[in-house]
Design a protein around this motif. Structure first.
Motif, PDB file in Angstrom:
ATOM      1  N   VAL A 187      22.535  54.776  41.550  1.00 26.65           N
ATOM      2  CA  VAL A 187      23.369  55.517  42.508  1.00 26.65           C
ATOM      3  C   VAL A 187      24.709  55.876  41.863  1.00 26.65           C
ATOM      4  CG1 VAL A 187      24.603  55.345  44.704  1.00 26.65           C
ATOM      5  CG2 VAL A 187      22.257  54.515  44.522  1.00 26.65           C
ATOM      6  N   HIS A 188      25.299  54.938  41.161  1.00 25.28           N
ATOM      7  CA  HIS A 188      26.580  55.166  40.496  1.00 25.28           C
ATOM      8  C   HIS A 188      26.436  56.239  39.415  1.00 25.28           C
ATOM      9  CE1 HIS A 188      30.664  53.788  39.491  1.00 25.28           C
ATOM     10  NE2 HIS A 188      30.339  54.102  38.249  1.00 25.28           N
ATOM     11  N   VAL A 189      25.370  56.166  38.639  1.00 27.11           N
ATOM     12  CA  VAL A 189      25.136  57.132  37.566  1.00 27.11           C
ATOM     13  C   VAL A 189      24.903  58.528  38.152  1.00 27.11           C
ATOM     14  CG1 VAL A 189      23.584  57.789  35.686  1.00 27.11           C
ATOM     15  CG2 VAL A 189      24.250  55.391  35.961  1.00 27.11           C
ATOM     16  N   VAL A 190      24.070  58.622  39.183  1.00 30.28           N
ATOM     17  CA  VAL A 190      23.765  59.911  39.801  1.00 30.28           C
ATOM     18  C   VAL A 190      25.019  60.514  40.434  1.00 30.28           C
ATOM     19  CG1 VAL A 190      22.468  61.036  41.649  1.00 30.28           C
ATOM     20  CG2 VAL A 190      21.321  59.430  40.133  1.00 30.28           C
ATOM     21  N   SER A 191      25.862  59.680  41.012  1.00 27.16           N
ATOM     22  CA  SER A 191      27.068  60.194  41.656  1.00 27.16           C
ATOM     23  C   SER A 191      27.990  60.891  40.664  1.00 27.16           C
ATOM     24  CB  SER A 191      27.810  59.092  42.405  1.00 27.16           C
ATOM     25  OG  SER A 191      28.411  58.187  41.500  1.00 27.16           O
ATOM     26  N   PHE A 212      27.774  68.892  37.459  1.00 30.59           N
ATOM     27  CA  PHE A 212      26.761  69.245  36.473  1.00 30.59           C
ATOM     28  C   PHE A 212      25.807  70.270  37.055  1.00 30.59           C
ATOM     29  CE2 PHE A 212      27.778  65.031  34.628  1.00 30.59           C
ATOM     30  CZ  PHE A 212      28.077  65.458  33.352  1.00 30.59           C
ATOM     31  N   GLU A 213      25.182  71.045  36.162  1.00 30.85           N
ATOM     32  CA  GLU A 213      24.196  72.032  36.581  1.00 30.85           C
ATOM     33  C   GLU A 213      22.990  71.335  37.202  1.00 30.85           C
ATOM     34  OE1 GLU A 213      23.260  74.646  33.349  1.00 30.85           O
ATOM     35  OE2 GLU A 213      25.351  74.825  32.780  1.00 30.85           O
ATOM     36  N   THR A 214      22.237  72.067  37.991  1.00 25.32           N
ATOM     37  CA  THR A 214      21.087  71.524  38.709  1.00 25.32           C
ATOM     38  C   THR A 214      20.081  70.804  37.822  1.00 25.32           C
ATOM     39  OG1 THR A 214      21.362  73.189  40.413  1.00 25.32           O
ATOM     40  CG2 THR A 214      19.224  72.108  40.304  1.00 25.32           C
ATOM     41  N   PRO A 215      19.704  71.328  36.638  1.00 28.31           N
ATOM     42  CA  PRO A 215      18.727  70.604  35.815  1.00 28.31           C
ATOM     43  C   PRO A 215      19.203  69.202  35.414  1.00 28.31           C
ATOM     44  CG  PRO A 215      18.929  72.859  35.039  1.00 28.31           C
ATOM     45  CD  PRO A 215      20.019  72.643  36.054  1.00 28.31           C
ATOM     46  N   LEU A 249      18.894  63.243  36.396  1.00 33.37           N
ATOM     47  CA  LEU A 249      19.536  61.986  36.793  1.00 33.37           C
ATOM     48  C   LEU A 249      18.856  61.394  38.029  1.00 33.37           C
ATOM     49  CD1 LEU A 249      23.291  62.816  36.182  1.00 33.37           C
ATOM     50  CD2 LEU A 249      21.868  61.230  34.890  1.00 33.37           C
ATOM     51  N   HIS A 250      18.445  62.240  38.956  1.00 35.87           N
ATOM     52  CA  HIS A 250      17.738  61.747  40.148  1.00 35.87           C
ATOM     53  C   HIS A 250      16.380  61.151  39.792  1.00 35.87           C
ATOM     54  CE1 HIS A 250      20.328  62.736  43.525  1.00 35.87           C
ATOM     55  NE2 HIS A 250      20.690  63.801  42.856  1.00 35.87           N
ATOM     56  N   GLU A 251      15.823  61.552  38.652  1.00 31.21           N
ATOM     57  CA  GLU A 251      14.530  61.022  38.205  1.00 31.21           C
ATOM     58  C   GLU A 251      14.657  59.700  37.449  1.00 31.21           C
ATOM     59  OE1 GLU A 251      12.923  64.240  35.923  1.00 31.21           O
ATOM     60  OE2 GLU A 251      12.483  65.437  37.700  1.00 31.21           O
ATOM     61  N   LEU A 252      15.882  59.240  37.217  1.00 29.12           N
ATOM     62  CA  LEU A 252      16.072  57.960  36.533  1.00 29.12           C
ATOM     63  C   LEU A 252      15.372  56.842  37.291  1.00 29.12           C
ATOM     64  CD1 LEU A 252      19.874  58.013  35.627  1.00 29.12           C
ATOM     65  CD2 LEU A 252      17.980  57.866  33.996  1.00 29.12           C
ATOM     66  N   PRO A 253      14.838  55.870  36.572  1.00 28.55           N
ATOM     67  CA  PRO A 253      14.272  54.695  37.243  1.00 28.55           C
ATOM     68  C   PRO A 253      15.362  53.965  38.034  1.00 28.55           C
ATOM     69  CG  PRO A 253      13.571  54.776  34.950  1.00 28.55           C
ATOM     70  CD  PRO A 253      14.617  55.845  35.129  1.00 28.55           C
ATOM     71  N   GLU A 254      14.982  53.429  39.165  1.00 27.49           N
ATOM     72  CA  GLU A 254      15.899  52.693  40.043  1.00 27.49           C
ATOM     73  C   GLU A 254      16.159  51.324  39.432  1.00 27.49           C
ATOM     74  OE1 GLU A 254      18.410  52.799  42.931  1.00 27.49           O
ATOM     75  OE2 GLU A 254      16.812  54.268  43.155  1.00 27.49           O
ATOM     76  N   ALA A 284      16.778  56.504  28.920  1.00 27.29           N
ATOM     77  CA  ALA A 284      15.895  56.721  30.069  1.00 27.29           C
ATOM     78  C   ALA A 284      15.669  58.215  30.315  1.00 27.29           C
ATOM     79  CB  ALA A 284      16.488  56.060  31.313  1.00 27.29           C
ATOM     80  N   LEU A 285      16.613  59.044  29.886  1.00 26.46           N
ATOM     81  CA  LEU A 285      16.501  60.498  30.048  1.00 26.46           C
ATOM     82  C   LEU A 285      15.826  61.180  28.870  1.00 26.46           C
ATOM     83  CD1 LEU A 285      20.089  61.263  31.367  1.00 26.46           C
ATOM     84  CD2 LEU A 285      17.970  61.353  32.690  1.00 26.46           C
ATOM     85  N   SER A 286      15.555  60.430  27.813  1.00 29.28           N
ATOM     86  CA  SER A 286      15.058  61.034  26.576  1.00 29.28           C
ATOM     87  C   SER A 286      13.696  61.688  26.762  1.00 29.28           C
ATOM     88  CB  SER A 286      14.994  59.989  25.468  1.00 29.28           C
ATOM     89  OG  SER A 286      13.903  59.120  25.676  1.00 29.28           O
TER      90      SER A 286
END
Length: 74
Positions: free
Chosen positions: A24-28, A35-38, A43-48, A60-62
């Motif tokens: 949540v902190h990272v996505v915020s 940041f642009e939509t992509p 970031l929303h796809e990151l594991p919880e 995790a985004l690689s």
């Protein structure tokens, strides 16, 4: 995959976060830094989970992680 300029900007912002940080902190940070939509979508796809550093978030985004996930589904 993150575009190189977006990746550099994202890494700079992530380096400024206080760790450990949860998803949540990272996505915020994406909303705060407009940041642009992509990038937001990735970031929303990151594991919880809780991330210990910006390197963990970037790993995790690689693209290799995403490709590996696709291979497991096949």
């Amino acid at each position: 995959m993150l575009v190189e300029s977006n990746e550099a900007e994202l890494r700079e912002v992530l380096n400024g976060l206080t760790y450990p940080a949860d998803k949540v902190h990272v996505v915020s940070c994406a909303g705060v830094h407009d940041f642009e939509t992509p990038v937001r979508r990735r970031l929303h796809e990151l594991p919880e989970r809780t991330y210990a550093s910006s390197d963990e978030v970037m790993a995790a985004l690689s693209p290799q992680k995403a490709e590996g996930a696709d291979e497991h589904r096949a």
